[in-house]
Design an enzyme around this catalytic site. Sequence first.
Site, PDB file in Angstrom:
ATOM      1  N   ASP A  86       0.847  -1.182   0.000  1.00  0.00           N
ATOM      2  CA  ASP A  86       0.000   0.000   0.000  1.00  0.00           C
ATOM      3  C   ASP A  86       0.888   1.238   0.000  1.00  0.00           C
ATOM      4  O   ASP A  86       1.697   1.424   0.920  1.00  0.00           O
ATOM      5  CB  ASP A  86      -0.895  -0.021   1.240  1.00  0.00           C
ATOM      6  CG  ASP A  86      -1.920   1.116   1.250  1.00  0.00           C
ATOM      7  OD1 ASP A  86      -1.836   2.016   0.394  1.00  0.00           O
ATOM      8  OD2 ASP A  86      -2.799   1.086   2.127  1.00  0.00           O
ATOM      9  N   ASP A 102      -0.693   6.716 -11.641  1.00  0.00           N
ATOM     10  CA  ASP A 102      -1.972   6.451 -12.298  1.00  0.00           C
ATOM     11  C   ASP A 102      -2.948   5.885 -11.262  1.00  0.00           C
ATOM     12  O   ASP A 102      -3.884   5.177 -11.595  1.00  0.00           O
ATOM     13  CB  ASP A 102      -1.784   5.463 -13.456  1.00  0.00           C
ATOM     14  CG  ASP A 102      -2.913   5.547 -14.483  1.00  0.00           C
ATOM     15  OD1 ASP A 102      -3.530   6.622 -14.599  1.00  0.00           O
ATOM     16  OD2 ASP A 102      -3.178   4.535 -15.156  1.00  0.00           O
ATOM     17  N   LYS A 147      -2.756  11.172 -12.301  1.00  0.00           N
ATOM     18  CA  LYS A 147      -4.161  11.168 -12.710  1.00  0.00           C
ATOM     19  C   LYS A 147      -4.970  11.981 -11.710  1.00  0.00           C
ATOM     20  O   LYS A 147      -4.824  11.838 -10.501  1.00  0.00           O
ATOM     21  CB  LYS A 147      -4.700   9.745 -12.761  1.00  0.00           C
ATOM     22  CG  LYS A 147      -6.180   9.659 -13.142  1.00  0.00           C
ATOM     23  CD  LYS A 147      -6.740   8.271 -12.928  1.00  0.00           C
ATOM     24  CE  LYS A 147      -6.186   7.283 -13.926  1.00  0.00           C
ATOM     25  NZ  LYS A 147      -6.787   5.932 -13.774  1.00  0.00           N
TER      26      LYS A 147
END
Length: 228
Positions: free
Chosen positions: A110, A134, A174
């Site tokens: 993570d 992304d 993103k």
Amino acid sequence: MSRGGGASRTRVKTARGRTAQSNRWLARQLNDPYVKRAHAEGYRSRAAYKLIELDERFAILKGARHVIDLGIAPGGWAQVVRKQAPKARIIGIDLLPVDPIDGVHIVQMDFMDDAAPDYLIDALGGPPDLVLSDMAANTTGHPPTDALRTMGLVEAATEFAVQVLRPGGAFVAKVFAGGADSALVAELKRNFAHVKHAKPPASRKGSTEWYVVAQGFKGRAEVPPTEA
């Protein structure tokens, strides 16, 4: 063939247990030219062409030597980096398992784990000159919530990039809802010489995703020593 002589479309047959939404998604995938091109050219996802198109516009990968890919799964962006910058050292991180990619160090972790930043820098062997993100939060079906959760990831990626990038480096992430919010853009402009938003052609027209491209990292300001 269609009457106008255009490309034929694949029809999806109904299947027991498949929802109408699933049928629409499958039909879109089967008829998506980027999906077909990705299969033909060996990329793991159509998302590879988003990075290719961003690179064509901003020369993101030119001279890249140390690259960190946040949210690497399924690996399409790392494949593009590997092809465009074959000498670059690349490390990617994702919660999901990712099949090996030649020349890419992949870690299943993570990114929000406190140990992740130091692990990435240690594995890379030093500061990166390019950080790619992304990442997007898993969708809940509630667009405002999904946007907030994804912005949390973008903010974390931005903080990471500002802490670890080499001077002159670049950051690509993103974002959603037409771009990064004003506070994030201001933070990027404080730290980078050039900050732009872009929606590459490979990003579906109906999608709210955009990308923020920050180049020319100014470097971290030195903290003056305290007087005795």
